[in-house]
Design a protein around this motif. Structure first.
Motif, PDB file in Angstrom:
ATOM      1  N   HIS A 126     -21.801 -12.464 104.965  1.00 51.52           N
ATOM      2  CA  HIS A 126     -22.525 -12.749 103.730  1.00 51.52           C
ATOM      3  C   HIS A 126     -23.685 -13.723 103.962  1.00 51.52           C
ATOM      4  CE1 HIS A 126     -23.405 -13.543  99.566  1.00 51.52           C
ATOM      5  NE2 HIS A 126     -23.310 -14.828  99.830  1.00 51.52           N
TER       6      HIS A 126
ATOM      7  N   GLY B 230     -24.625  -8.744  95.861  1.00 53.22           N
ATOM      8  CA  GLY B 230     -24.059  -9.613  96.892  1.00 53.22           C
ATOM      9  C   GLY B 230     -22.815  -8.990  97.489  1.00 53.22           C
TER      10      GLY B 230
ATOM     11  N   GLN C 249     -27.374 -12.940 103.907  1.00 54.75           N
ATOM     12  CA  GLN C 249     -28.091 -12.737 102.636  1.00 54.75           C
ATOM     13  C   GLN C 249     -27.654 -13.814 101.655  1.00 54.75           C
ATOM     14  OE1 GLN C 249     -27.054  -8.858 101.183  1.00 54.75           O
ATOM     15  NE2 GLN C 249     -24.936  -9.397 100.836  1.00 54.75           N
ATOM     16  N   SER C 250     -27.785 -15.049 102.042  1.00 57.65           N
ATOM     17  CA  SER C 250     -27.219 -16.179 101.301  1.00 57.65           C
ATOM     18  C   SER C 250     -27.729 -16.320  99.870  1.00 57.65           C
ATOM     19  CB  SER C 250     -27.465 -17.474 102.071  1.00 57.65           C
ATOM     20  OG  SER C 250     -28.851 -17.685 102.224  1.00 57.65           O
ATOM     21  N   HIS C 251     -28.820 -15.678  99.520  1.00 56.36           N
ATOM     22  CA  HIS C 251     -29.339 -15.763  98.151  1.00 56.36           C
ATOM     23  C   HIS C 251     -28.483 -14.974  97.160  1.00 56.36           C
ATOM     24  CE1 HIS C 251     -30.853 -11.976  99.720  1.00 56.36           C
ATOM     25  NE2 HIS C 251     -30.953 -11.572  98.479  1.00 56.36           N
ATOM     26  N   ALA C 252     -27.649 -14.074  97.674  1.00 59.54           N
ATOM     27  CA  ALA C 252     -26.849 -13.197  96.820  1.00 59.54           C
ATOM     28  C   ALA C 252     -25.476 -13.814  96.534  1.00 59.54           C
ATOM     29  CB  ALA C 252     -26.690 -11.843  97.511  1.00 59.54           C
TER      30      ALA C 252
END
Length: 102
Positions: free
Chosen positions: A26, A76, A29-32
């Motif tokens: 994860h 996410g 794509q830490s913004h999700a």
């Protein structure tokens, strides 16, 4: 596995780092959002409401709209634990949710 387009199955014995592995995946794509659900810990009569959400008045006690965990994870990752312990019929709806759209 960066930009993987479908569900990823992480299997292993208890304590082998499945959740840590999912968090590392994860982190790409830490913004999700990252949402965790212990499916065996949710009572059968509440699972669909918890997972898919509900609207006010959908059943006795539904006094307001509630976003489900699936919607909260949109865009996410949704990490589901204890799937093997899950025995009730909602498992079919969950599996249908995981199937990629055609």
């Amino acid at each position: 596995m960066h930009n993987e387009a479908g569900p990823i199955l992480i299997e292993g014995e208890s304590g082998t780092g499945k959740e840590v592995t999912s968090q590392l995946l994860h982190a790409q794509q830490s913004h999700a959002p990252f949402v965790v659900i212990n499916v065996a810990g949710v009572p059968e009569n509440l699972f669909e409401s918890e997972f898919f959400g509900h609207v006010k008045g959908a059943f006795t006690g539904a006094e307001q709209n509630k976003m489900g965990l699936a919607e909260a994870a949109h865009g996410g990752d949704l990490f589901s634990t204890r799937l093997r312990l899950w025995l009730f019929p909602s498992k079919r709806n969950f599996c249908a949710f995981l199937r990629p759209a055609k």
